[in-house]
Design a protein around this motif. Structure first.
Motif, PDB file in Angstrom:
ATOM      1  N   SER A 224       0.841  -1.201   0.000  1.00  0.00           N
ATOM      2  CA  SER A 224       0.000   0.000   0.000  1.00  0.00           C
ATOM      3  C   SER A 224       0.870   1.242   0.000  1.00  0.00           C
ATOM      4  CB  SER A 224      -0.918   0.000   1.225  1.00  0.00           C
ATOM      5  OG  SER A 224      -0.152   0.195   2.380  1.00  0.00           O
ATOM      6  N   LEU A 225       0.383   2.276  -0.640  1.00  0.00           N
ATOM      7  CA  LEU A 225       1.165   3.491  -0.804  1.00  0.00           C
ATOM      8  C   LEU A 225       1.190   4.316   0.481  1.00  0.00           C
ATOM      9  CD1 LEU A 225      -0.067   4.464  -4.347  1.00  0.00           C
ATOM     10  CD2 LEU A 225       2.120   3.485  -3.739  1.00  0.00           C
ATOM     11  N   THR A 226       0.109   4.281   1.234  1.00  0.00           N
ATOM     12  CA  THR A 226       0.065   5.013   2.495  1.00  0.00           C
ATOM     13  C   THR A 226      -0.243   4.016   3.595  1.00  0.00           C
ATOM     14  OG1 THR A 226      -2.289   5.432   2.329  1.00  0.00           O
ATOM     15  CG2 THR A 226      -0.832   7.083   1.376  1.00  0.00           C
TER      16      THR A 226
ATOM     17  N   THR B 280      -7.468   0.886   4.949  1.00  0.00           N
ATOM     18  CA  THR B 280      -8.110  -0.076   5.831  1.00  0.00           C
ATOM     19  C   THR B 280      -8.890  -1.059   4.968  1.00  0.00           C
ATOM     20  OG1 THR B 280      -9.873   1.526   6.080  1.00  0.00           O
ATOM     21  CG2 THR B 280      -8.356   1.314   7.933  1.00  0.00           C
ATOM     22  N   PRO B 281      -8.879  -2.335   5.332  1.00  0.00           N
ATOM     23  CA  PRO B 281      -9.636  -3.306   4.537  1.00  0.00           C
ATOM     24  C   PRO B 281     -11.140  -3.044   4.655  1.00  0.00           C
ATOM     25  CG  PRO B 281      -8.749  -4.323   6.516  1.00  0.00           C
ATOM     26  CD  PRO B 281      -8.171  -2.954   6.445  1.00  0.00           C
TER      27      PRO B 281
END
Lengths: 172, 348
Positions: A3-5, A9-10
């Motif tokens: 993930s980029l950040t 959240t899923p």
């Protein structure tokens, strides 16, 4: 996938429980949110009465400057037109005749000087290119118009008021 | 037997009819203004504020605009029915206000004037019947346009209104079990003496509220119109004031629904402790009218509030909610109410 950040959240894909299936609690929650927005500060600016402040380096409509005696500074050298990336500036030069010294500062002046405000990208290169400090960009923007022709600003629109004449004389 | 006409009675009723019509039109007119203001506020905007102070002349400007728009009747449309559609929508919207008690009685001189146009003993039934007639406005308008999209939208609208009339009627039946009367005046008087029916029929009120949204074609049930995704609705081919009539009828319906909710579940013109204030009849009546209108305006606000909060249903969700949730819920509510009424009458 990485993930980029770290804020991702899923998505919760569990089947809805009875409380959620009722929908009404969620609807009331939504209505509370919209009710809260009624009392929030309005984002709209009442435009003609109040205006949003411009940045101090705002590049607005051009003006053609005069010197302290009210003579036009422009000598129609064409450097602004060369600098213009949008090719918005057109001009025609003319020679100053004897007896016109009070009108034009140099021996050559712009008989016609037009800026097409629809082409202009307000980059300010003309202002930078001008060797005579004749072109400046003001802090207003072009008002709306019904015709394209209305956006081609000539010398009448661009020249600033004569510093030594009254308002009525300038209007002529 | 001598036959005399009570002229005062006729004049009194005519005045009342004009007043009620005028008030419902004015309220509907300013609902459009209110709608735009509420929409703007909820979206952090200001809303109309150019025409007059606070934009109060906006409805007039809108009306004037609609009058001056080009009047188009499609070439293959049935001209008679095409004009009948919006007229019927407007007519049915105005008819419902006849049985609503706008206030208690006024005493002028030695006459006692009832502030209800007609206190018929089937009051609520009349409203249901007229609202049922309102479907014809939609159906005829959509059919007469000779446009397949209008016709589809009209079918969509008609089936929605009919589907939601069922749970609405069932919710009202539970209320009538408690009141024992269909007359709106009786229902209000009972609430004046006892408690508001919202306390006895909360689920019934909820069902009625949801169905009222659907009956008025308001979001989240505004599928008959669905401007955004379904290129308009049954009034697709309408222009000028005929379109204005359809839209205006919706606002009148909204007003009448709000009055009805206030009357049936929130005490109508009655307000708490009104009989222990020690005021004379006329003052109390006027205060009652004010109370009714405050309640009504609150419900109109709720209509708008919901519109700008909840997104539109999908059509299958709409039908599922109507037939699989609201009708069983209304039946259950009816069953429980009936059992409680029986228990209180006979005990076990």
């Amino acid at each position: 996938m990485q993930s980029l950040t770290n804020r991702a959240t899923p998505v919760d894909r569990r089947p809805m429980n009875l409380w959620e299936k009722l929908y009404l609690p969620a609807i009331f929650k939504g209505m509370a949110i919209t009710l809260g927005h009624i009392f929030k500060k309005k984002a709209t600016v009442n435009y003609p009465e109040e205006t949003r402040p411009f940045s101090p380096v705002f590049r607005g409509l051009h003006i053609l400057n005069r010197d302290e005696e009210g003579r036009e500074r422009c000598t129609a050298c064409g450097l602004c037109a060369v600098a213009c990336p949008a090719e918005a500036i057109t001009m025609e030069a003319a020679e100053r005749l004897p007896g016109e010294e009070h009108l034009y500062r140099e021996e050559k002046y712009a008989a016609r000087y037009e800026i097409n405000m629809l082409r202009c990208i307000f980059c300010g290169f003309c202002e930078e290119a001008c060797p005579k400090q004749a072109v400046y960009m003001s802090e207003t923007f072009a008002p709306s118009n019904y015709q394209r022709q209305g956006f081609i600003y000539g010398k009448d629109d661009l020249l600033i008021a004569h510093p030594q004449k009254s308002i009525t004389e300038n209007k002529k | 037997m001598e036959f005399t006409i009570d002229w005062y009675f006729l004049i009194e009723k005519l005045l009342l009819i004009s007043a009620v019509l005028g008030v419902s039109l004015a309220v509907a007119m300013y609902s459009t203004w209110g709608e735009r203001k509420v929409a703007a506020w909820i979206q952090d905007r200001r809303g109309p504020n150019r025409a007059g102070i606070f934009g109060l002349l906006q409805p007039l400007a809108d009306g004037g605009k609609l009058f001056f728009k080009e009047e188009i009747i499609p070439s293959h449309a049935n001209r008679f029915l095409f004009v009948l559609g919006p007229s019927l929508a407007m007519l049915t919207a105005c008819l419902t206000s006849a049985v609503i008690p706008w206030g208690d009685t006024l005493t002028i001189g030695d006459r006692i004037v009832s502030l209800q146009i007609a206190d018929i003993n089937i009051g609520v039934l009349w409203i249901m019947a007229v609202v049922g007639m309102g479907v014809y406005g939609i159906m005829i308008g959509g059919w007469a346009s000779n446009n397949k999209f209008s016709l589809l939208a009209a079918c969509r609208g008609a089936s929605q209104v009919i589907s939601y009339e069922l749970p609405m009627g069932l919710a009202l039946i539970a209320l009538f079990m408690l009141s024992g009367s269909l007359s709106l005046k009786d229902i209000v008087e009972q609430q004046r003496e006892g408690v508001w029916y919202i306390l006895l029929q909360p689920i019934g009120f909820l069902i009625f509220l949801i169905c009222a949204f659907a009956e008025c074609n308001r979001t989240p049930f505004d599928l008959p119109e669905a401007e955004n995704e379904l290129n308009g609705g049954y009034h697709l081919e309408y222009s000028s004031m005929k379109l204005g009539f359809y839209l205006f009828a919706e606002y009148i319906n909204m007003f009448i629904s709000s009055v009805l909710m206030a009357t049936l579940y929130f005490g109508g013109y009655a307000f708490p402790y009104m009989d222990s204030l020690g005021l004379d009849g006329n003052t109390l009546t006027i205060l009652g009218i004010v109370a009714l209108f405050l309640k009504t305006f609150f419900f109109i606000f709720v209509f708008m509030w919901v519109r700008w909060t909840i997104p539109r249903f999908r059509y299958d969700q709409l039908m599922k909610l109507g037939w699989k949730i609201l009708i069983p819920l209304a039946l259950l509510n009816m069953l429980i109410t009936g059992a409680v009424v029986l228990f209180r009458q006979y005990g076990i």
